[in-house]
Design an enzyme around this catalytic site. Structure first.
Site, PDB file in Angstrom:
ATOM      1  N   SER A 285     -64.311  -9.009  -7.277  1.00 39.53           N
ATOM      2  CA  SER A 285     -63.444  -8.602  -8.388  1.00 39.53           C
ATOM      3  C   SER A 285     -63.507  -7.118  -8.706  1.00 39.53           C
ATOM      4  O   SER A 285     -62.580  -6.589  -9.302  1.00 39.53           O
ATOM      5  CB  SER A 285     -63.813  -9.386  -9.649  1.00 39.53           C
ATOM      6  OG  SER A 285     -65.169  -9.187  -9.953  1.00 39.53           O
TER       7      SER A 285
ATOM      8  N   HIS B 183     -67.445  -6.949 -15.501  1.00 41.51           N
ATOM      9  CA  HIS B 183     -66.464  -5.918 -15.139  1.00 41.51           C
ATOM     10  C   HIS B 183     -66.479  -4.718 -16.060  1.00 41.51           C
ATOM     11  O   HIS B 183     -66.720  -4.841 -17.253  1.00 41.51           O
ATOM     12  CB  HIS B 183     -65.057  -6.533 -15.112  1.00 41.51           C
ATOM     13  CG  HIS B 183     -64.993  -7.757 -14.273  1.00 41.51           C
ATOM     14  ND1 HIS B 183     -64.728  -9.003 -14.776  1.00 41.51           N
ATOM     15  CD2 HIS B 183     -65.214  -7.924 -12.958  1.00 41.51           C
ATOM     16  CE1 HIS B 183     -64.775  -9.894 -13.815  1.00 41.51           C
ATOM     17  NE2 HIS B 183     -65.082  -9.269 -12.696  1.00 41.51           N
TER      18      HIS B 183
ATOM     19  N   ASP C 291     -65.135  -7.150 -19.957  1.00 42.68           N
ATOM     20  CA  ASP C 291     -65.150  -8.560 -20.349  1.00 42.68           C
ATOM     21  C   ASP C 291     -66.415  -9.277 -19.926  1.00 42.68           C
ATOM     22  O   ASP C 291     -66.489 -10.495 -20.012  1.00 42.68           O
ATOM     23  CB  ASP C 291     -63.945  -9.291 -19.737  1.00 42.68           C
ATOM     24  CG  ASP C 291     -64.012  -9.321 -18.216  1.00 42.68           C
ATOM     25  OD1 ASP C 291     -64.866  -8.601 -17.651  1.00 42.68           O
ATOM     26  OD2 ASP C 291     -63.226 -10.055 -17.586  1.00 42.68           O
TER      27      ASP C 291
END
Ligand SMILES: *[C@@H]1O[C@H](CO)[C@@H](O)[C@H](O)[C@H]1NC(C)=O
Ligand SMILES: *[C@@H]1O[C@H](CO)[C@@H](O)[C@H](O)[C@H]1NC(C)=O
Ligand SMILES: *[C@@H]1O[C@H](CO)[C@@H](O)[C@H](O)[C@H]1NC(C)=O
Ligand SMILES: *[C@@H]1O[C@H](CO)[C@@H](O)[C@H](O)[C@H]1NC(C)=O
Ligand SMILES: CC(=O)N[C@H]1CO[C@H](CO)[C@@H](O)[C@@H]1O
Length: 395
Positions: free
Chosen positions: A40, A349, A346
């Site tokens: 991610s 991240h 969040d």
């Protein structure tokens, strides 16, 4: 539980593909294409597609994801641009299109990175009941799988061996970060000591992947190390009941989890050193992810961040702003007023502001070395000193 897991582990587009090619300081265009593999931290929009295949909930397809920069969610795990976006901008290349969500050419870039991807194959974890329960993670999106996808695409990018060598030789390969999900999934079921035992396997697999790309013709590769997991809000939240002695009193980070990251990064740098010695005409850049994050954790004011730097911008009630029952994007979630004053978005991240700083550090090194085939200067790029910000690793 599953919901918290997503924010901790996770890791479409109608962007403009028509930016002009920026020339390097020495003249001609530097890289024609970016190929990216990872999770991610690098995924520009593949995860909604893959999570759809497996019917797993994907929090990033809702606001406030993307509100800082794109003005809408793009599948990125963040409020705006990722490190790879800043790298693309700086190299004068288009934002790297996610291979599963983009219907068009990949001649200027292809991003195979998928949120929640591991280095090792999913089977390695499922055999060990990691993360356990009814979790479908890790999905079948490991580094090896992403390499297979690249190999399937290759015939559409170039034809003859000579053409491929030329094309891929002018491309920049971003290999990672890989490792964070291998470790964060494992922390659900294994002690830090147990997880430490397979760090060499993770690093060996990254090294194998780099060599496989070199065989295909890659001549410029950036291989990032892992983050300081002990400062990562999902890890801090999961181990909220750790004894006071487990924390670094200066930063509030969990020492053992950070040491695991330093161990990974030391092994990775050693492995890359061996590859450089073996492939002298290839530029292999180690990108320090750990150091720049520690710098921001230790000196938040220097970066315009608020004092409580381990607090996420978007989430629910709790010491680190993370809560298993209230995820970023949920109606009950809260978003900080100014994401640019936060390090974490969040969970694991980073905010766009933090990504920009990390990208600056990495770009400094990418910029300072010319392409291998550009002339005699290429020789300097094979030395053991290609460690981005390596001096900042030890804290
Ligand atoms: C992809 O684009 C082509 C033309 O550019 C179009 O004909 C085709 O329908 C598109 N496919 C999808 C799945 O959107
Ligand atoms: C994982 O994906 C790869 C590549 O798409 C495929 O070849 C392989 O069979 C898949 N493995 C499993 C266990 O589904
Ligand atoms: C999570 O939020 C709920 C209320 O929504 C609260 O009762 C609970 O204490 C929070 N959990 C943590 C770890 O703070
Ligand atoms: C890298 O080089 C590009 C183009 O030459 C330049 O715009 C950018 O500011 C440089 N970035 C860094 C961090 O040195
Ligand atoms: C355990 C594991 O995932 N091993 C992988 C290491 O990398 C190779 C190729 O890149 C894979 O085929 C292995 O499965």
């Amino acid at each position: 539980m599953h919901k918290l897991v997503c924010a901790g582990w996770l890791l479409l587009l109608s962007l403009s593909w028509s930016k002009p090619v920026v020339s390097s300081r020495s003249g001609g265009p530097r890289y024609q294409t970016i190929f990216s593999f990872g999770d991610s931290f690098a995924d520009t929009g593949n995860n909604p597609v893959v999570f759809g295949w497996y019917s797993v909930f994907d929090p990033v397809t809702r606001p406030p994801y993307g509100t800082t920069f794109f003005g809408r969610h793009t599948g990125r795990n963040g409020d705006g641009r990722l490190i790879i976006d800043f790298i693309a901008e700086n190299l004068g290349l288009p934002y790297v299109p996610p291979t599963l969500a983009h219907n068009g050419s990949f001649r200027r870039g292809a991003n195979f990175a998928i949120g929640a991807a591991t280095t090792l194959d999913a089977g390695f974890f499922h055999e060990r009941d990691i993360p356990g329960g009814s979790s479908k993670f890790p999905l079948n999106t490991s580094l090896g799988v992403q390499l297979e996808w690249f190999e399937s695409m290759k015939p559409t990018l170039c034809r003859t061996a000579r053409e491929c060598k030329k094309f891929l030789g002018r491309s920049l390969f971003l290999v990672g970060e890989f490792g964070v999900n291998d470790y964060h999934f494992s922390f659900q079921r294994k002690t830090v000591q147990e997880v430490r035992s397979f760090v060499p396997d993770v690093v060996a697999n990254i090294s194998i992947a780099v060599e496989r790309l070199i065989k295909h013709g890659a001549r410029s590769l950036v291989v990032p190390g892992v983050i300081p997991s002990g400062c990562s809000p999902p890890i801090l939240t999961k181990f909220a009941n750790a004894p006071p002695a487990a924390y670094d009193s200066k930063t509030g980070c969990l020492t053992a989890h950070n040491e695991l990251g330093l161990y990974h990064n030391a092994l990775l740098q050693a492995a890359l050193g061996k590859l450089r010695a073996k492939h002298r005409n290839v530029k292999i850049i180690y990108a320090d992810f750990f150091g720049p994050i520690m710098e921001m954790v230790e000196s938040p004011h220097k970066f315009g961040f608020e004092e409580d730097v381990l607090m996420v911008c978007c989430g629910g009630p709790g010491r680190y702003g993370m809560n298993a029952t209230v995820l970023c994007g949920d109606a009950a979630a809260t978003t900080c007023r100014d994401p640019s004053a936060r390090l974490y978005w969040d969970g694991v991240h980073l905010t766009e502001a933090a990504n920009r700083h990390v990208a600056d550090v990495w770009l400094g090194e990418i910029n300072s070395s010319s392409q291998p085939q550009a002339g005699p200067k290429g020789a300097m790029s094979t030395g053991p000193s290609q460690n981005i910000g390596a001096g900042t690793v030890m804290n």
